[in-house]
Design an enzyme around this catalytic site. Structure first.
Site, PDB file in Angstrom:
ATOM      1  N   ASN A  14       1.506  -0.026  -0.323  1.00  0.00           N
ATOM      2  CA  ASN A  14       1.113   0.469   0.987  1.00  0.00           C
ATOM      3  C   ASN A  14      -0.157   1.283   0.854  1.00  0.00           C
ATOM      4  O   ASN A  14      -0.369   1.960  -0.154  1.00  0.00           O
ATOM      5  CB  ASN A  14       2.201   1.357   1.579  1.00  0.00           C
ATOM      6  CG  ASN A  14       3.379   0.585   2.107  1.00  0.00           C
ATOM      7  OD1 ASN A  14       3.317  -0.622   2.310  1.00  0.00           O
ATOM      8  ND2 ASN A  14       4.481   1.277   2.338  1.00  0.00           N
TER       9      ASN A  14
ATOM     10  N   ARG B  54       6.621  -5.054   1.371  1.00  0.00           N
ATOM     11  CA  ARG B  54       6.381  -4.995  -0.079  1.00  0.00           C
ATOM     12  C   ARG B  54       7.471  -5.731  -0.852  1.00  0.00           C
ATOM     13  O   ARG B  54       7.189  -6.437  -1.812  1.00  0.00           O
ATOM     14  CB  ARG B  54       6.271  -3.553  -0.557  1.00  0.00           C
ATOM     15  CG  ARG B  54       4.993  -2.874  -0.075  1.00  0.00           C
ATOM     16  CD  ARG B  54       4.952  -1.427  -0.473  1.00  0.00           C
ATOM     17  NE  ARG B  54       6.078  -0.739   0.154  1.00  0.00           N
ATOM     18  CZ  ARG B  54       6.594   0.398  -0.283  1.00  0.00           C
ATOM     19  NH1 ARG B  54       6.107   0.999  -1.335  1.00  0.00           N
ATOM     20  NH2 ARG B  54       7.601   0.961   0.346  1.00  0.00           N
TER      21      ARG B  54
END
Length: 92
Positions: A38, A20
């Site tokens: 996520n 990320r």
């Protein structure tokens, strides 16, 4: 230049490896807007908006720039532009 927005679903070793934050760095590097998060199934979803070239550079960077990430599958689909977005961020 014409903007577009895509949603990407990444599968593989993409959680617990800085994916990320790597996406956020790549998004900022190529002056894109959007977000990354996520998913409960172990995948990661990214929505990214910019020019065709910016998005292509982002996708290339995601696959070739981080040694701990392993992408087994990537699904990309075009989605509508989101007006008023000003940055690329990690969401939860």
């Amino acid at each position: 230049m014409k903007k577009k927005r895509v949603e990407c679903h990444y599968y593989g070793r993409v959680q617990g490896v800085g994916f990320r934050y790597w996406a956020q760095m790549q998004g900022s590097k190529f002056k894109l807007t959007g977000w990354v998060r996520n998913e409960y199934d172990g995948s990661v979803t990214v929505q990214v908006q910019g020019t065709e070239e910016q998005i292509e550079n982002f996708l290339y960077g995601m696959e070739h720039g981080h040694r701990f990430i392993r992408i087994d599958e990537l699904k990309v689909s075009a989605i509508p532009i989101k007006e008023g977005e000003s940055d690329f961020r990690v969401t939860y």
